[in-house]
Design an enzyme around this catalytic site. Sequence first.
Site, PDB file in Angstrom:
ATOM      1  N   HIS A 270       0.821  -1.212   0.000  1.00  0.00           N
ATOM      2  CA  HIS A 270       0.000   0.000   0.000  1.00  0.00           C
ATOM      3  C   HIS A 270       0.857   1.266   0.000  1.00  0.00           C
ATOM      4  O   HIS A 270       2.068   1.231   0.280  1.00  0.00           O
ATOM      5  CB  HIS A 270      -0.962   0.013   1.197  1.00  0.00           C
ATOM      6  CG  HIS A 270      -0.290   0.086   2.539  1.00  0.00           C
ATOM      7  ND1 HIS A 270       0.131   1.264   3.108  1.00  0.00           N
ATOM      8  CD2 HIS A 270       0.012  -0.893   3.436  1.00  0.00           C
ATOM      9  CE1 HIS A 270       0.661   1.028   4.297  1.00  0.00           C
ATOM     10  NE2 HIS A 270       0.605  -0.286   4.519  1.00  0.00           N
TER      11      HIS A 270
ATOM     12  N   CYS B 150       3.379  -4.661   6.678  1.00  0.00           N
ATOM     13  CA  CYS B 150       2.967  -4.412   5.290  1.00  0.00           C
ATOM     14  C   CYS B 150       4.146  -4.000   4.426  1.00  0.00           C
ATOM     15  O   CYS B 150       5.228  -3.688   4.923  1.00  0.00           O
ATOM     16  CB  CYS B 150       1.900  -3.318   5.247  1.00  0.00           C
ATOM     17  SG  CYS B 150       0.287  -3.843   5.879  1.00  0.00           S
TER      18      CYS B 150
END
Length: 249
Positions: free
Chosen positions: A206, A224
């Site tokens: 992301h 992440c």
Amino acid sequence: MRHVIQHLFLAILVVALGAFASGPATATLAGTPHTNSVESIGPSNGNVVGVAHPVTIRFGEAVADRAAAERAVDIRATQPLNGTFAWTNDREAVWTPTGFLPANSRITVGVGNTRTEFNTNAGVFGDGNMSDHTFTLTVGGIPRTMPASYGKPGFQTPSGTFPVLEKDEAVVFDSRTIGIPLSSPEGYVINGEWAVRLTWGGVYIHSAPWSVGDQGNANVSHGCINLAPENAEWVFHTISHGDPVTLHW
């Protein structure tokens, strides 16, 4: 009299067979009559997916003989394909290919009388190098490498190959979903963009404008894959459901 009884028996047999033939259709699983209907098969007919996409078969009722149900599933391109089954519950089986599906191919799935066809793309592969702090997306054999940041100590990004599960242009990242209370120094609620989900446990690729200075230099995330906004947007629009992403040191 014996001839009359024989004719009567044949008449009853014909009626009985006719009634059976007009009843509900059943799929034959490995030679054994099986009444479990197929509710859905995914990917659905006509979809284009990545080469690591699993096949999900949902039955209309609980399956008692899972081995027989698995043997009845035919998944092929030009030839039958190899893979393994896992059951998420007593009605849903997920087939994962051994290696990858062939690129640019039509994949046919048949279970009894139920069939569907979907296509694979040209082959899009993600590679996350946690040691070099880079993420590379290869499309049709052409790689693009960009700076990235991965999970910091205590929140390491998992290693392995993961198919893309979902994509969301906007998502709220809440530390409570991965077991970190908001009262913790590590707690957070962040509005994220260009999110590509790799695991149901919460690992995404992301946009992370807050870590651009660390991308390419250090791993500072909570697990992440952090990318600069322009890179994350490009990955989001280029990668597809079922494309494999390999994360490693």
